[in-house]
Scaffold this active site. Structure first.
Site, mmCIF file in Angstrom:
data_model
loop_
_atom_site.group_PDB
_atom_site.id
_atom_site.type_symbol
_atom_site.label_atom_id
_atom_site.label_comp_id
_atom_site.label_asym_id
_atom_site.label_seq_id
_atom_site.Cartn_x
_atom_site.Cartn_y
_atom_site.Cartn_z
ATOM 1 N N THR A 168 -9.073 -1.397 3.022
ATOM 2 C CA THR A 168 -8.904 -1.865 1.644
ATOM 3 C C THR A 168 -9.220 -3.355 1.542
ATOM 4 O OG1 THR A 168 -7.482 -1.733 -0.300
ATOM 5 C CG2 THR A 168 -6.360 -2.132 1.783
ATOM 6 N N VAL A 216 -15.472 -3.714 -5.668
ATOM 7 C CA VAL A 216 -15.409 -2.311 -6.095
ATOM 8 C C VAL A 216 -16.477 -1.984 -7.152
ATOM 9 C CG1 VAL A 216 -13.713 -2.555 -7.977
ATOM 10 C CG2 VAL A 216 -13.745 -0.465 -6.617
ATOM 11 N N LYS A 268 -13.551 -4.087 2.697
ATOM 12 C CA LYS A 268 -14.404 -2.908 2.466
ATOM 13 C C LYS A 268 -15.870 -3.187 2.757
ATOM 14 C CE LYS A 268 -11.340 -0.694 -0.838
ATOM 15 N NZ LYS A 268 -11.181 -0.086 -2.159
ATOM 16 N N LYS A 286 -22.532 -14.383 -10.089
ATOM 17 C CA LYS A 286 -22.090 -13.368 -9.130
ATOM 18 C C LYS A 286 -22.564 -11.973 -9.577
ATOM 19 C CE LYS A 286 -17.802 -12.266 -6.906
ATOM 20 N NZ LYS A 286 -16.360 -12.527 -6.898
ATOM 21 N N SER A 313 -0.623 4.191 0.498
ATOM 22 C CA SER A 313 -1.391 5.186 1.261
ATOM 23 C C SER A 313 -0.574 5.822 2.393
ATOM 24 C CB SER A 313 -2.667 4.556 1.814
ATOM 25 O OG SER A 313 -3.488 4.169 0.735
ATOM 26 N N GLY A 321 -16.263 -7.463 -14.415
ATOM 27 C CA GLY A 321 -16.017 -7.834 -13.020
ATOM 28 C C GLY A 321 -17.235 -7.552 -12.157
ATOM 29 N N ALA A 322 -17.367 -8.337 -11.099
ATOM 30 C CA ALA A 322 -18.486 -8.142 -10.160
ATOM 31 C C ALA A 322 -17.969 -8.347 -8.742
ATOM 32 C CB ALA A 322 -19.620 -9.109 -10.484
ATOM 33 N N SER A 362 0.818 -1.221 0.000
ATOM 34 C CA SER A 362 0.000 0.000 0.000
ATOM 35 C C SER A 362 0.851 1.271 0.000
ATOM 36 C CB SER A 362 -0.918 0.018 1.219
ATOM 37 O OG SER A 362 -1.577 1.274 1.280
HETATM 38 P P1 ATR Z 1 -12.963 -8.281 -4.448
HETATM 39 O O1 ATR Z 1 -14.351 -8.414 -3.919
HETATM 40 O O2 ATR Z 1 -11.946 -8.127 -3.402
HETATM 41 O O3 ATR Z 1 -12.877 -7.283 -5.562
HETATM 42 P P2 ATR Z 1 -13.342 -10.683 -5.817
HETATM 43 O O4 ATR Z 1 -14.712 -10.789 -5.282
HETATM 44 O O5 ATR Z 1 -12.501 -11.895 -5.817
HETATM 45 O O6 ATR Z 1 -12.500 -9.628 -5.066
HETATM 46 O O7 ATR Z 1 -13.478 -10.064 -7.268
HETATM 47 C C1 ATR Z 1 -12.493 -10.117 -8.175
HETATM 48 C C2 ATR Z 1 -13.091 -9.956 -9.578
HETATM 49 O O8 ATR Z 1 -12.092 -10.293 -10.521
HETATM 50 C C3 ATR Z 1 -14.262 -10.881 -9.825
HETATM 51 O O9 ATR Z 1 -15.174 -10.240 -10.675
HETATM 52 C C4 ATR Z 1 -13.585 -12.079 -10.495
HETATM 53 O O10 ATR Z 1 -14.420 -12.869 -11.304
HETATM 54 P P3 ATR Z 1 -15.179 -14.130 -10.659
HETATM 55 O O11 ATR Z 1 -16.378 -13.589 -9.951
HETATM 56 O O12 ATR Z 1 -15.521 -14.990 -11.816
HETATM 57 O O13 ATR Z 1 -14.205 -14.787 -9.731
HETATM 58 C C5 ATR Z 1 -12.592 -11.345 -11.355
HETATM 59 N N1 ATR Z 1 -11.505 -12.213 -11.798
HETATM 60 C C6 ATR Z 1 -10.469 -12.687 -11.066
HETATM 61 N N2 ATR Z 1 -9.651 -13.432 -11.826
HETATM 62 C C7 ATR Z 1 -10.188 -13.445 -13.085
HETATM 63 C C8 ATR Z 1 -9.801 -14.011 -14.338
HETATM 64 N N3 ATR Z 1 -8.682 -14.730 -14.465
HETATM 65 N N4 ATR Z 1 -10.582 -13.771 -15.416
HETATM 66 C C9 ATR Z 1 -11.699 -13.027 -15.310
HETATM 67 N N5 ATR Z 1 -12.118 -12.447 -14.170
HETATM 68 C C10 ATR Z 1 -11.364 -12.645 -13.064
#
Ligand code: ATR
Length: 271
Positions: A62, A128, A66, A154, A16, A124-125, A14
């Site tokens: 972080t 953040v 969060k 998700k 920060s 992504g889901a 970090s």
């Molecule tokens: P956080 O909540 O801390 O952000 P997370 O819930 O693990 O962490 O989210 C990470 C994101 O990166 C998710 O959207 C994850 O997709 P999945 O829900 O399918 O796991 C995405 N992600 C991580 N590695 C990935 C990869 N190799 N290809 C595509 N998406 C990926």
């Protein structure tokens, strides 16, 4: 001396502390900002420590806390409530209140790209993603948002939890591999943190499209493969550096009421 912390796991990387300690010195506060690596089981104790120790005035939160920190706090800002996310804790009349300056910082970085955001593809889901949706909805409460996550379920669950202000006219959840055309494409996943990691999606339809902005929330490395590929296609690109710096500036402001300057020194810390 007043004390502040950033908690996370891992936290060693970090930046920060360097930024906030620079500002504390610059604006002549007798304060110290430290990082703390925690396990989920430690969260309750840590919050009690902030509560009981008069010298601790606030904290940043972080990944991966969060969302997990929320049950331990006394209140939330409306933005934290809408995004289920807290990255800044302040003490207000002995109560611990969670704020989300990621969402407001992301929105701020869109100021001069607002013309572009007729439609947005969010990849992504994770934790953040609701903050990114919040930022986009501030620009336009109704515009098209596509949500694309490797694990579609998700994304579906995330949309179910969102308030109606975030949904607007609906958020379309796509099957992994489907890549629609959008003016703004935001990577909210962790893919790219390790150099040359790539998101397995086909963006060929974005070839030679100067109007499209590819935005990666990652700022280290400065240019992920997601961004360098976009540059190769002649798309516009932006990384997460300004979002990171603005969320720090806004957290500092919540604690001190100072409008801290993102000056050359601050840029140097991140570069
Ligand atoms: P956080 O909540 O801390 O952000 P997370 O819930 O693990 O962490 O989210 C990470 C994101 O990166 C998710 O959207 C994850 O997709 P999945 O829900 O399918 O796991 C995405 N992600 C991580 N590695 C990935 C990869 N190799 N290809 C595509 N998406 C990926």
């Amino acid at each position: 001396m007043n004390r502040y912390f950033v908690i996370g796991n891992p936290i060693a990387h970090s930046l920060s502390p360097l930024i906030h300690n620079y500002w504390f010195k610059k604006y002549k506060f007798n304060s110290k900002y430290e990082k703390k690596n925690l396990e989920t089981n430690d969260l309750n104790n840590f919050v009690q420590e902030i509560r009981n120790n008069k010298m601790i005035k606030g904290a940043n939160v972080t990944v991966p806390f969060k969302n997990k920190i929320i049950p331990f706090l006394d209140g939330l800002s409306s933005i934290s409530e809408e995004t289920f996310s807290v990255n800044t804790i302040i003490k207000e009349n002995e109560k611990l209140i969670g704020h989300n300056t990621d969402a407001t910082a992301f929105h701020k970085t869109l100021e001069n790209v607002s013309k572009l955001t007729i439609s947005t593809l969010i990849i992504g889901a994770g934790g953040v993603t609701p903050s990114i949706i919040w930022g986009i909805r501030q620009l336009n409460p109704k515009n098209k948002i596509y949500l694309l996550n490797r694990t579609k379920e998700k994304a579906v669950e995330l949309v179910k939890k969102l308030p109606s202000s975030a949904i607007g006219n609906g958020i379309e959840v796509l099957d992994w591999g489907e890549v629609p055309h959008a003016k703004l494409v935001v990577n909210t996943t962790s893919v790219g943190l390790n150099q040359n990691e790539i998101i397995q999606l086909d963006f060929r339809k974005y070839q030679n499209n100067k109007d499209c902005m590819f935005y990666d929330l990652i700022y280290n490395p400065r240019e992920t493969k997601f961004l360098s590929d976009a540059k190769g296609r002649d798309n516009r690109i932006r990384n997460g550096k300004m979002m990171f710096l603005i969320q720090a500036k806004q957290a500092f402001n919540l604690w001190t009421n100072i409008d801290a300057e993102i000056d050359e020194e601050v840029h140097k810390i991140v570069d």
